[in-house]
Design an enzyme around this catalytic site. Structure first.
Site, short mmCIF file in Angstrom:
data_model
loop_
_atom_site.label_atom_id
_atom_site.label_comp_id
_atom_site.label_asym_id
_atom_site.label_seq_id
_atom_site.Cartn_x
_atom_site.Cartn_y
_atom_site.Cartn_z
N SER A 59 39.32 38.43 40.79
CA SER A 59 39.80 39.42 41.09
C SER A 59 39.85 40.34 40.04
O SER A 59 39.63 39.89 38.87
CB SER A 59 41.31 39.33 41.64
OG SER A 59 41.46 39.06 42.97
N MET A 60 40.29 41.75 40.01
CA MET A 60 40.37 42.62 38.89
C MET A 60 41.46 41.86 37.79
O MET A 60 42.48 41.41 38.18
CB MET A 60 40.96 43.94 39.38
CG MET A 60 39.90 44.76 40.20
SD MET A 60 40.48 46.24 40.87
CE MET A 60 41.13 45.96 42.21
N ASN B 155 46.27 37.82 45.63
CA ASN B 155 46.98 38.99 46.16
C ASN B 155 46.74 39.13 47.67
O ASN B 155 47.68 39.50 48.37
CB ASN B 155 47.01 40.16 45.39
CG ASN B 155 45.56 40.56 44.96
OD1 ASN B 155 44.39 40.03 45.56
ND2 ASN B 155 45.34 41.54 43.98
N LEU C 140 36.76 44.34 50.89
CA LEU C 140 35.98 45.04 49.99
C LEU C 140 36.66 45.30 48.65
O LEU C 140 37.78 45.68 48.59
CB LEU C 140 35.36 46.26 50.77
CG LEU C 140 34.65 45.98 52.02
CD1 LEU C 140 34.12 47.46 52.70
CD2 LEU C 140 33.55 44.81 51.95
N GLN D 239 46.79 47.01 52.14
CA GLN D 239 45.47 46.53 52.64
C GLN D 239 45.64 45.55 54.00
O GLN D 239 45.07 45.85 55.16
CB GLN D 239 45.01 45.51 51.68
CG GLN D 239 43.72 44.84 52.32
CD GLN D 239 42.33 45.76 52.56
OE1 GLN D 239 42.15 46.45 51.59
NE2 GLN D 239 41.95 45.63 53.45
N ASP E 116 37.35 37.49 50.49
CA ASP E 116 37.90 38.25 49.28
C ASP E 116 37.09 37.91 47.95
O ASP E 116 36.51 36.69 48.01
CB ASP E 116 39.13 38.66 48.88
CG ASP E 116 39.60 39.60 47.63
OD1 ASP E 116 38.68 40.49 47.47
OD2 ASP E 116 40.74 39.60 47.31
N SER F 4 39.46 51.74 41.60
CA SER F 4 39.49 51.72 43.05
C SER F 4 38.59 52.71 43.75
O SER F 4 38.12 53.76 43.18
CB SER F 4 41.06 52.12 43.35
OG SER F 4 41.17 52.45 44.51
N MET F 5 38.22 52.30 44.89
CA MET F 5 37.63 53.50 45.61
C MET F 5 38.28 53.60 47.01
O MET F 5 38.82 54.58 47.13
CB MET F 5 36.01 53.15 46.20
CG MET F 5 35.47 53.77 47.05
SD MET F 5 33.72 53.81 47.54
CE MET F 5 33.53 52.25 48.28
N ARG F 6 38.57 52.66 47.67
CA ARG F 6 39.22 52.67 48.98
C ARG F 6 40.72 53.33 48.80
O ARG F 6 41.14 54.23 49.35
CB ARG F 6 39.26 51.34 49.77
CG ARG F 6 37.97 51.07 50.53
CD ARG F 6 37.86 49.58 50.62
NE ARG F 6 37.45 49.17 49.32
CZ ARG F 6 36.29 49.01 48.74
NH1 ARG F 6 35.28 49.58 49.63
NH2 ARG F 6 35.69 49.03 47.46
N THR F 7 41.60 52.43 47.79
CA THR F 7 42.60 53.03 47.83
C THR F 7 43.09 54.57 47.30
O THR F 7 43.94 55.33 47.81
CB THR F 7 43.63 52.02 46.75
OG1 THR F 7 43.30 50.62 47.30
CG2 THR F 7 45.08 52.20 46.74
N1 NVA Z 1 41.65 40.53 45.18
C1 NVA Z 1 41.13 41.71 44.78
C2 NVA Z 1 41.23 42.73 45.78
C3 NVA Z 1 40.53 43.90 45.71
C4 NVA Z 1 41.08 45.29 46.71
C5 NVA Z 1 41.46 42.13 43.43
O1 NVA Z 1 42.59 41.91 43.22
O2 NVA Z 1 40.58 42.57 42.69
N1 CP Z 2 40.32 47.07 49.21
C1 CP Z 2 40.59 47.72 48.27
O1 CP Z 2 41.93 48.01 47.80
O2 CP Z 2 39.56 48.45 47.82
P1 CP Z 2 39.67 49.27 46.14
O3 CP Z 2 39.90 48.44 45.20
O4 CP Z 2 38.21 50.03 46.10
O5 CP Z 2 40.77 50.47 46.15
#
Ligand code: NVA
Ligand code: CP
Length: 308
Positions: free
Chosen positions: A230-231, A166, A267, A138, A226, A57-60
Site C-alpha cells: 500500500s501507499m 485498510n 484500483l 471505497q 488490492d 490519488s486518481m479515483r478519490t
Molecule cells: N491499500 C491501498 C488502497 C489504495 C486505494 C493503499 O492504501 O495504498
Molecule cells: N481506490 C482508490 O482510492 O483510488 P485512488 O488511490 O486513485 O484514489
C-alpha cells in the site's frame, strides 16, 4: 431518543444498518439522475469543500471533485506539498482554519489518528478518503456495486485475497453493520487487525481469516483483491512479492471460485502482481463500474453529512 449522530464519515460502523442502506439507496437515486443528464439537482450550490491529500490519488480526488461539482458545489484540491499537515502546521490548526472557509472537509492521510484529530477539531463534517487503517468510501462504493451486480449484500460471500490492509478493515466494519460471509485469505503475518475482526464478528457476520486462497474462494459471490504494498509501504514491494506468492488472483483462481463470482479491485491495480491482466479484462470483472461508483456513493455520503 436524542442519539448524537456523528457529524463525520470516518468508519462505516459509526452508522447503523438503516443509515447505511439509506445512503446506498440515495446513491442509486442520484446516480440515475446524473446518468440521465439531469443537472437540476444542485444541493451543494454555494458550498465549498476542502480536499486534503497526504498521498497520491486518481479515483478519490476526481470522484469527490467532480461529484461535488455536479451537485452544484466547488472543491479545492490540496496536495501533499500544499498543506503538509502535521509538518508545516498542526492538524488541529488545519482543521479549524479550513472549517472557516469550507462547508466540508475530505482528507486522505497516513496515520488514522490524523483523520480523528481533523474530525475532532473541525466544526464542519470530515470525510475519510483513506487512512493507513481504513477506506470507508471505497467500501460504500463496493457495497453499491454489489447491490447492482449481485443484488444484495446480506447473505453473500465476499472473499478478499491478499494483504490484510485498510480495505479489509473497512470490509470488516461493513460486516459489523450488515451480516454477510467475509473471508480474508492472506499470507501469515499479514492478517487484518484482530480487534477489527472481533468488531465484525459481533455484528453477526461469519468472518474467516485463512492462509488458503484456493479453498477460500469456493462459492464466492465476489473475489476481491488490492495491491500487496500500500501507499507508505512501497519500499517493501519486492519483499512482499516473495511472501505473497500464491495469492495472485488469476483466471485459475476465478475458475475455482465458480461461475457466479465477480472480480472486484479497488484500483490502482498492478497487473501481473496481485491480479492478472486476464482476470481484470474478463467478462465477470466489475472493476470499472466499481470505480465509477466511488462518485455516486460519495455523493450520497456528502448529502448525508451535509443534511441535504
Ligand atoms: N491499500 C491501498 C488502497 C489504495 C486505494 C493503499 O492504501 O495504498
Ligand atoms: N481506490 C482508490 O482510492 O483510488 P485512488 O488511490 O486513485 O484514489
Amino acid at each position: 431518543d436524542a442519539k448524537q449522530l456523528p457529524k463525520d464519515f470516518l468508519h462505516i460502523n459509526d452508522f447503523d444498518k438503516d443509515t447505511i442502506m439509506k445512503i446506498l439507496n440515495r446513491a442509486i437515486e442520484v446516480k440515475a439522475m446524473i446518468k440521465s443528464g439531469d443537472r437540476s439537482f444542485q444541493p451543494f450550490k454555494g458550498k465549498s469543500m476542502a480536499m486534503v491529500f497526504a498521498k497520491p490519488s486518481m479515483r478519490t480526488r476526481v470522484s469527490f471533485e467532480t461529484g461535488f461539482f455536479l451537485l452544484g458545489g466547488h472543491a479545492v484540491y490540496l496536495g501533499p506539498d500544499d498543506i503538509q499537515m502535521g509538518k508545516r502546521e498542526e492538524t488541529r490548526d488545519v482543521a479549524r482554519v479550513l472549517s472557516g472557509y469550507n462547508d466540508i472537509i475530505m482528507a486522505r492521510v497516513f496515520a488514522h489518528q490524523d483523520i480523528l484529530d481533523l474530525a475532532k477539531y473541525a466544526p464542519v463534517p470530515v470525510i475519510n478518503g483513506l487512512t493507513d487503517y481504513n477506506h470507508p468510501c471505497q467500501i460504500m462504493a463496493d457495497a453499491l456495486t454489489m447491490l447492482e451486480h449481485v443484488g444484495r449484500i446480506e447473505n453473500t460471500k465476499v472473499v478478499y485475497v491478499g494483504d490484510g490492509n485498510n480495505i479489509v478493515h473497512s470490509w470488516l466494519l461493513l460486516a459489523a453493520v450488515i451480516p454477510f460471509h467475509f473471508v480474508c485469505a492472506c499470507p501469515k503475518g499479514f492478517e487484518p487487525d484482530a480487534k477489527t475482526v472481533e468488531i465484525a464478528r459481533s455484528g453477526g457476520s461469519k468472518i474467516e481469516i485463512t492462509n488458503d486462497p484456493k479453498e477460500a474462494v469456493k462459492g464466492a459471490d465476489v473475489v476481491y483483491t488490492d495491491v500487496w504494498a500500500s501507499m507508505g509501504q512501497k519500499e517493501e514491494a519486492e519483499y512482499r512479492k516473495k511472501v505473497f506468492q500464491g495469492f495472485m488472483v488469476d483466471e485459475a483462481l476465478m475458475e475455482m471460485a465458480g461461475p457466479k463470482a465477480f472480480l472486484m479491485h479497488c484500483l490502482p491495480a498492478e497487473r501481473g502482481v496481485e491480479v492478472t491482466d486476464g482476470a481484470i479484462e474478463a467478462p465477470n470483472s466489475i472493476v470499472f463500474p466499481q470505480a465509477e461508483n466511488r462518485m455516486h456513493a460519495q455523493n450520497a455520503i456528502m448529502l448525508h453529512v451535509l443534511g441535504a
